[in-house]
Design an enzyme around this catalytic site. Structure first.
Site, PDB file in Angstrom:
ATOM      1  N   ARG A  77       0.860  -1.190   0.000  1.00 33.19           N
ATOM      2  CA  ARG A  77       0.000   0.000   0.000  1.00 33.19           C
ATOM      3  C   ARG A  77       0.897   1.240   0.000  1.00 33.19           C
ATOM      4  O   ARG A  77       1.719   1.398   0.902  1.00 33.19           O
ATOM      5  CB  ARG A  77      -0.899   0.003   1.235  1.00 33.19           C
ATOM      6  CG  ARG A  77      -1.684   1.285   1.393  1.00 33.19           C
ATOM      7  CD  ARG A  77      -2.671   1.258   2.566  1.00 33.19           C
ATOM      8  NE  ARG A  77      -3.382   2.513   2.611  1.00 33.19           N
ATOM      9  CZ  ARG A  77      -3.328   3.384   3.622  1.00 33.19           C
ATOM     10  NH1 ARG A  77      -2.646   3.106   4.713  1.00 33.19           N
ATOM     11  NH2 ARG A  77      -3.982   4.525   3.553  1.00 33.19           N
ATOM     12  N   HIS A 120      -2.832  10.984   0.969  1.00 32.50           N
ATOM     13  CA  HIS A 120      -2.227  10.763   2.289  1.00 32.50           C
ATOM     14  C   HIS A 120      -1.577  12.080   2.707  1.00 32.50           C
ATOM     15  O   HIS A 120      -0.376  12.168   2.931  1.00 32.50           O
ATOM     16  CB  HIS A 120      -1.230   9.603   2.245  1.00 32.50           C
ATOM     17  CG  HIS A 120      -0.965   8.980   3.582  1.00 32.50           C
ATOM     18  ND1 HIS A 120      -1.074   7.622   3.819  1.00 32.50           N
ATOM     19  CD2 HIS A 120      -0.597   9.510   4.766  1.00 32.50           C
ATOM     20  CE1 HIS A 120      -0.773   7.349   5.091  1.00 32.50           C
ATOM     21  NE2 HIS A 120      -0.480   8.489   5.680  1.00 32.50           N
ATOM     22  N   GLU A 165      -7.117   8.412   6.548  1.00 27.85           N
ATOM     23  CA  GLU A 165      -7.355   9.049   7.841  1.00 27.85           C
ATOM     24  C   GLU A 165      -7.916  10.464   7.717  1.00 27.85           C
ATOM     25  O   GLU A 165      -7.266  11.444   8.106  1.00 27.85           O
ATOM     26  CB  GLU A 165      -6.066   9.038   8.674  1.00 27.85           C
ATOM     27  CG  GLU A 165      -5.552   7.628   8.913  1.00 27.85           C
ATOM     28  CD  GLU A 165      -4.520   7.534  10.034  1.00 27.85           C
ATOM     29  OE1 GLU A 165      -4.035   8.575  10.513  1.00 27.85           O
ATOM     30  OE2 GLU A 165      -4.215   6.389  10.457  1.00 27.85           O
ATOM     31  N   ASN A 291      -7.290   1.752   9.713  1.00 24.18           N
ATOM     32  CA  ASN A 291      -5.996   1.973  10.342  1.00 24.18           C
ATOM     33  C   ASN A 291      -6.221   1.879  11.843  1.00 24.18           C
ATOM     34  O   ASN A 291      -7.008   2.636  12.409  1.00 24.18           O
ATOM     35  CB  ASN A 291      -5.444   3.358   9.995  1.00 24.18           C
ATOM     36  CG  ASN A 291      -5.089   3.491   8.524  1.00 24.18           C
ATOM     37  OD1 ASN A 291      -5.217   2.537   7.751  1.00 24.18           O
ATOM     38  ND2 ASN A 291      -4.642   4.664   8.134  1.00 24.18           N
ATOM     39  N   TYR A 293      -4.317   1.503  15.697  1.00 26.92           N
ATOM     40  CA  TYR A 293      -3.101   1.536  16.514  1.00 26.92           C
ATOM     41  C   TYR A 293      -3.347   1.312  17.992  1.00 26.92           C
ATOM     42  O   TYR A 293      -2.529   0.704  18.670  1.00 26.92           O
ATOM     43  CB  TYR A 293      -2.373   2.888  16.338  1.00 26.92           C
ATOM     44  CG  TYR A 293      -1.720   3.018  14.988  1.00 26.92           C
ATOM     45  CD1 TYR A 293      -0.414   2.596  14.790  1.00 26.92           C
ATOM     46  CD2 TYR A 293      -2.419   3.530  13.898  1.00 26.92           C
ATOM     47  CE1 TYR A 293       0.194   2.685  13.546  1.00 26.92           C
ATOM     48  CE2 TYR A 293      -1.814   3.626  12.645  1.00 26.92           C
ATOM     49  CZ  TYR A 293      -0.510   3.197  12.482  1.00 26.92           C
ATOM     50  OH  TYR A 293       0.077   3.276  11.252  1.00 26.92           O
ATOM     51  N   GLU A 366      -3.421  -0.145   8.042  1.00 25.47           N
ATOM     52  CA  GLU A 366      -2.239   0.229   8.832  1.00 25.47           C
ATOM     53  C   GLU A 366      -2.373  -0.363  10.221  1.00 25.47           C
ATOM     54  O   GLU A 366      -3.445  -0.319  10.832  1.00 25.47           O
ATOM     55  CB  GLU A 366      -2.114   1.755   9.018  1.00 25.47           C
ATOM     56  CG  GLU A 366      -1.613   2.495   7.825  1.00 25.47           C
ATOM     57  CD  GLU A 366      -1.457   3.989   8.100  1.00 25.47           C
ATOM     58  OE1 GLU A 366      -1.176   4.392   9.253  1.00 25.47           O
ATOM     59  OE2 GLU A 366      -1.642   4.745   7.137  1.00 25.47           O
ATOM     60  N   TRP A 412       2.249  -1.050   9.202  1.00 24.18           N
ATOM     61  CA  TRP A 412       2.835   0.289   9.099  1.00 24.18           C
ATOM     62  C   TRP A 412       4.129   0.249   9.874  1.00 24.18           C
ATOM     63  O   TRP A 412       4.100   0.050  11.065  1.00 24.18           O
ATOM     64  CB  TRP A 412       1.921   1.388   9.670  1.00 24.18           C
ATOM     65  CG  TRP A 412       2.583   2.709   9.437  1.00 24.18           C
ATOM     66  CD1 TRP A 412       3.454   3.364  10.263  1.00 24.18           C
ATOM     67  CD2 TRP A 412       2.480   3.512   8.251  1.00 24.18           C
ATOM     68  NE1 TRP A 412       3.905   4.507   9.666  1.00 24.18           N
ATOM     69  CE2 TRP A 412       3.332   4.626   8.441  1.00 24.18           C
ATOM     70  CE3 TRP A 412       1.767   3.387   7.052  1.00 24.18           C
ATOM     71  CZ2 TRP A 412       3.476   5.621   7.466  1.00 24.18           C
ATOM     72  CZ3 TRP A 412       1.912   4.379   6.093  1.00 24.18           C
ATOM     73  CH2 TRP A 412       2.753   5.477   6.312  1.00 24.18           C
ATOM     74  N   TRP A 420       5.866  12.652  10.410  1.00 19.90           N
ATOM     75  CA  TRP A 420       5.130  13.914  10.533  1.00 19.90           C
ATOM     76  C   TRP A 420       5.747  14.835  11.593  1.00 19.90           C
ATOM     77  O   TRP A 420       6.953  15.058  11.543  1.00 19.90           O
ATOM     78  CB  TRP A 420       3.636  13.605  10.790  1.00 19.90           C
ATOM     79  CG  TRP A 420       3.079  12.637   9.767  1.00 19.90           C
ATOM     80  CD1 TRP A 420       2.643  11.361   9.992  1.00 19.90           C
ATOM     81  CD2 TRP A 420       2.939  12.836   8.342  1.00 19.90           C
ATOM     82  NE1 TRP A 420       2.227  10.766   8.813  1.00 19.90           N
ATOM     83  CE2 TRP A 420       2.397  11.646   7.786  1.00 19.90           C
ATOM     84  CE3 TRP A 420       3.212  13.899   7.479  1.00 19.90           C
ATOM     85  CZ2 TRP A 420       2.134  11.499   6.425  1.00 19.90           C
ATOM     86  CZ3 TRP A 420       2.936  13.756   6.111  1.00 19.90           C
ATOM     87  CH2 TRP A 420       2.409  12.568   5.614  1.00 19.90           C
TER      88      TRP A 420
HETATM   89  O1  LGS Z   1       2.970   7.486   9.946  1.00 21.59           O
HETATM   90  C1  LGS Z   1       1.612   7.534  10.263  1.00 21.59           C
HETATM   91  C2  LGS Z   1       1.226   6.433  11.191  1.00 21.59           C
HETATM   92  C3  LGS Z   1       1.989   6.261  12.456  1.00 21.59           C
HETATM   93  O2  LGS Z   1       0.976   6.156  13.486  1.00 21.59           O
HETATM   94  C4  LGS Z   1       0.732   7.429   9.016  1.00 21.59           C
HETATM   95  O3  LGS Z   1       1.107   8.332   8.018  1.00 21.59           O
HETATM   96  C5  LGS Z   1      -0.694   7.723   9.392  1.00 21.59           C
HETATM   97  O4  LGS Z   1      -1.552   7.301   8.347  1.00 21.59           O
HETATM   98  C6  LGS Z   1      -1.133   7.170  10.752  1.00 21.59           C
HETATM   99  O5  LGS Z   1      -1.732   8.228  11.446  1.00 21.59           O
HETATM  100  N1  LGS Z   1      -0.119   6.677  11.651  1.00 21.59           N
HETATM  101  C7  LGS Z   1      -0.212   6.523  12.964  1.00 21.59           C
HETATM  102  N2  LGS Z   1      -1.291   6.700  13.657  1.00 21.59           N
HETATM  103  C8  LGS Z   1      -1.474   6.407  15.006  1.00 21.59           C
HETATM  104  C9  LGS Z   1      -2.137   7.472  15.784  1.00 21.59           C
HETATM  105  C10 LGS Z   1      -2.253   6.948  17.182  1.00 21.59           C
HETATM  106  C11 LGS Z   1      -2.666   7.957  18.187  1.00 21.59           C
HETATM  107  C12 LGS Z   1      -2.864   7.182  19.473  1.00 21.59           C
HETATM  108  C13 LGS Z   1      -3.426   7.984  20.564  1.00 21.59           C
HETATM  109  C14 LGS Z   1      -3.748   7.024  21.704  1.00 21.59           C
HETATM  110  C15 LGS Z   1      -4.537   7.666  22.773  1.00 21.59           C
END
Ligand code: LGS
Length: 459
Positions: A77, A120, A165, A291, A293, A366, A412, A420
């Site tokens: 992907r 993205h 996202e 996605n 996490y 992801e 991922w 980011w």
């Molecule tokens: O690199 C990004 C990954 C890493 O973690 C990717 O580009 C995105 O599409 C995606 O947002 N990604 C990502 N998301 C995890 C966000 C977790 C926030 C957890 C908060 C917990 C309370």
């Protein structure tokens, strides 16, 4: 333990995104995106890092695809950079498209099925100058871009995802300002959220031509209240509403949840949605990407130990109408991002989506974790990442046994990359990248995951 096999034809892949890996930001006529501008603005990315070079995938794509193939992955992907294909947000840049043609050819040669994401987060800067996602016109521009990309690649790319996202793109980009373009306005963020979904709705029918399948990839979380007090239950309802139900209901039912619409009323949301929009948005997906996490454990008490790690500079709230909700650490182990590891939440999300929005094939588009990696004896032993992925794959296996139509899993990320607002400090890759030399070193997790892919199951 007996082998836990997966269904025949299961997609075993890894995911990346254009700005995070490609570099070569001025090559072959590429225009600027909002992430170029944002990352070059002091104070927006840790240590002033940016994606100018990233992991040089634009030049090294053949080597990267060969590595995927040698590990045993059967799917990949990736995202297309809008300003490479339409510099300035208009027209067609053949040289930019050629890069993706070369990439796809290489993938197919290795027997790897391409899954392309159109957005993205790298909006052409000129479209932001014209107002960006809060402007309805951006959704129409996106549909034009989707058409251009589809015409060039749909003979060989059959799986398309519109937006990655949209919660992040809208609420971190225009609400909290943690992501590009860095605006801080809840009213603008809710407009952006609707227009991202409208963009999906306008593009999806075009993308289906040539026997293609269309999906989107929202980020979903398991959500639990910290107690069953009325206030905590309402906090959980609001967060679940904004994070999950808003996107799921729109994409899969063609409606917005009434309670969320009511919560967003003070931000002018009702005026953003035009008659017919939800018919355009709803029911257009052939598959849904998820996605996943972590879990949000939420408290209505703003003084509860708060933790929303969306950026090292986290400032304004990305939650319109739920600004005072606190995110509580529930005591599970955390990754290097501080996010709790909760594979049970993945099982919960998968079974919930399959039950409440039936008949839609699902993919995990992801899932993965950042941990501190160390190179020793020419290798990287990342047992924690391996354990994270194994536990989440076990949750997928359980969900399939429970009847969930899960068709594939994308870790991922394939490579360490530009994370980011965190810059290069957080490593999510199956493959380690030495940022000085651009040398790639598959971590233990990559070798292990490749074996899982080859055996189509966990042992
Ligand atoms: O690199 C990004 C990954 C890493 O973690 C990717 O580009 C995105 O599409 C995606 O947002 N990604 C990502 N998301 C995890 C966000 C977790 C926030 C957890 C908060 C917990 C309370």
């Amino acid at each position: 333990m007996a082998t836990r096999g997966f269904p025949e034809g299961f997609a075993w892949g890894a995911a990346t995104a254009s700005y995070q890996i490609e570099g070569s930001v001025t090559a072959d006529g590429r225009g600027a995106s909002i992430w170029d501008t944002f990352a070059h603005t002091p104070g927006k990315v840790l240590n002033g890092e940016n994606g100018d070079v990233a992991v040089d995938h634009y030049a090294r794509y053949a080597e990267d695809v060969a590595l995927m193939g040698s590990l045993g992955l059967n799917a990949y992907r990736f995202s297309l950079s809008w300003p490479r294909i339409q510099p300035g947000g208009r027209g067609v840049n053949g040289a930019g498209l050629d890069f993706y043609k070369r990439l796809v050819d290489e993938l197919l040669e290795q027997g790897i099925t391409p899954y392309a994401t159109l957005y993205h987060w790298d909006l052409p800067q000129e479209l932001q100058d014209a107002g960006g996602w809060p402007e309805r016109d951006t959704a129409y521009r996106f549909a034009e871009y989707a058409q251009v990309a589809h015409e060039a690649l749909s003979d060989r790319v059959k799986h398309w995802m519109t937006v990655n996202e949209p919660w992040c793109a809208a609420f971190l980009g225009y609400g909290s300002g943690d992501h590009a373009p860095g605006l801080r306005s809840s009213a603008q963020a809710v407009r952006a959220a609707h227009h991202l979904l409208l963009a999906h709705g306008l593009a999806a029918p075009l993308l289906k031509a040539n026997d293609c399948l269309v999906g989107a990839a929202p980020n979903l979380y398991a959500v639990t209240p910290v107690s069953d007090s009325e206030a905590d239950l309402d906090a959980a309802r609001r967060i679940d509403g904004l994070q999950n139900r808003f996107f799921l209901d729109a994409l899969l039912r063609g409606s917005y949840p009434e309670d969320v619409v009511a919560d967003l009323e003070p931000f002018g949301f009702a005026d953003v949605v035009q008659p017919g929009d939800l018919d355009l948005i709803g029911g257009k997906v052939d598959f849904l990407g998820i996605n996943y996490y972590s879990r949000h454990t939420v408290s209505a008490d703003p003084d509860a130990a708060g933790m929303v790690a969306t950026s090292p500079f986290a400032s304004a709230s990305p939650w319109p109408g739920a600004e005072s909700v606190a995110f509580v650490n529930a005591g599970r182990p955390v990754t290097d991002m501080g996010w709790e590891v909760d594979p049970g939440g993945l099982h919960e999300i998968l079974t919930r989506v399959a039950k409440e929005y039936p008949s839609v094939p699902l993919y995990i588009t992801e899932n993965g974790a950042a941990y501190v990696d160390t190179v020793a004896d020419g290798g990287v032993d990342d047992q924690e990442r391996l354990d994270y992925i194994e536990a989440h794959l076990a949750a997928c296996h359980d969900a399939i046994a429970d009847g969930v139509p899960l068709k594939g899993y994308f870790a991922w990320s394939f490579l360490d990359n530009f994370e980011w607002g965190w810059g290069y400090g957080k490593r999510f890759g199956l493959v380690y990248v030495d940022y000085e030399t651009q040398v790639r070193i598959p971590k233990s997790s990559a070798h292990w995951y490749g074996r899982v892919a080859r055996h189509n199951g966990l042992s």
